[in-house]
Write a protein that holds these residues in place. Structure first.
Motif, short mmCIF file in Angstrom:
data_model
loop_
_atom_site.label_atom_id
_atom_site.label_comp_id
_atom_site.label_asym_id
_atom_site.label_seq_id
_atom_site.Cartn_x
_atom_site.Cartn_y
_atom_site.Cartn_z
N PRO A 71 0.96 -1.15 -0.10
CA PRO A 71 0.08 -0.04 0.12
C PRO A 71 0.91 1.08 -0.03
N SER A 72 0.41 2.30 -0.56
CA SER A 72 1.06 3.75 -0.34
C SER A 72 0.05 4.59 -0.27
N ASN A 73 0.07 5.56 0.71
CA ASN A 73 -0.53 6.89 0.69
C ASN A 73 -0.23 8.06 -0.11
N ASN A 74 1.12 7.83 -0.69
CA ASN A 74 1.72 8.97 -1.55
C ASN A 74 2.66 8.20 -2.49
N THR B 238 6.72 7.74 -2.31
CA THR B 238 7.03 6.44 -2.27
C THR B 238 7.98 6.12 -3.75
N GLU C 261 -3.40 5.36 -9.37
CA GLU C 261 -3.59 4.59 -8.13
C GLU C 261 -2.90 3.47 -8.22
N LYS D 219 -2.62 2.67 -4.34
CA LYS D 219 -3.03 3.73 -3.40
C LYS D 219 -4.01 3.32 -2.16
N ALA D 220 -3.58 3.44 -0.95
CA ALA D 220 -4.27 3.14 0.06
C ALA D 220 -3.92 3.78 1.25
N ASP D 221 -4.64 3.91 2.26
CA ASP D 221 -4.28 4.56 3.54
C ASP D 221 -3.63 3.74 4.36
N GLN D 222 -3.72 2.27 4.25
CA GLN D 222 -3.18 1.14 5.01
C GLN D 222 -1.68 1.34 4.76
N LYS D 223 -0.91 0.54 5.78
CA LYS D 223 0.73 0.46 5.70
C LYS D 223 1.11 -0.89 6.14
N SER E 224 5.37 6.04 2.80
CA SER E 224 4.26 5.87 3.14
C SER E 224 3.97 5.02 4.33
#
Length: 117
Positions: A13-16, A20, A38, A53-57, A107
């Motif tokens: 996952p990556s929020n940015n 990243t 995404e 693209k995701a908010d998780q890590k 991220s």
């Protein structure tokens, strides 16, 4: 060439995605190919994969698998990671067979680097 029943690809996952990608280009020399806004795939990493693209890590604290890089010069790799915006979350420690440290990339995904030296 893909090998039957072997690990072939890994995704994180990556929020940015931009941060990243820049981090892994600077530190490890990876190349990227975007597939829409995404998803980005990486190459030149020893194993191909991608970031979505995701908010998780990915974190061992949450039970995620830990991807571990090898380095001939642990301190030099640690310095590159810090200069590129990575955060050291477990400083260099010894274990039977070598030394390693854990870090997070921009991220927040946790990874590690080890050395037998």
């Amino acid at each position: 060439m893909s090998k039957h029943e072997s690990i072939n690809y890994v995704e994180f996952p990556s929020n940015n995605l931009s941060a990243t990608k820049e981090f892994f280009k600077k530190v490890f020399g990876w190349s990227f190919e975007d597939y829409g806004p995404e998803y980005t795939a990486f190459a030149d990493a020893g194993l191909e994969g991608g970031f979505f693209k995701a908010d998780q890590k990915s974190s061992t604290e949450n039970g995620a698998a830990l991807i571990i890089f090898y380095s001939n010069d642990l301190e030099a790799t640690q310095a590159k990671i810090q200069e590129a915006g990575g955060k050291i979350i477990k400083p260099i420690f010894s274990f039977p067979g070598g030394r390693r440290f854990h870090f997070t990339e921009p991220s927040g995904n946790e990874l590690a680097v080890w050395s037998d030296q």
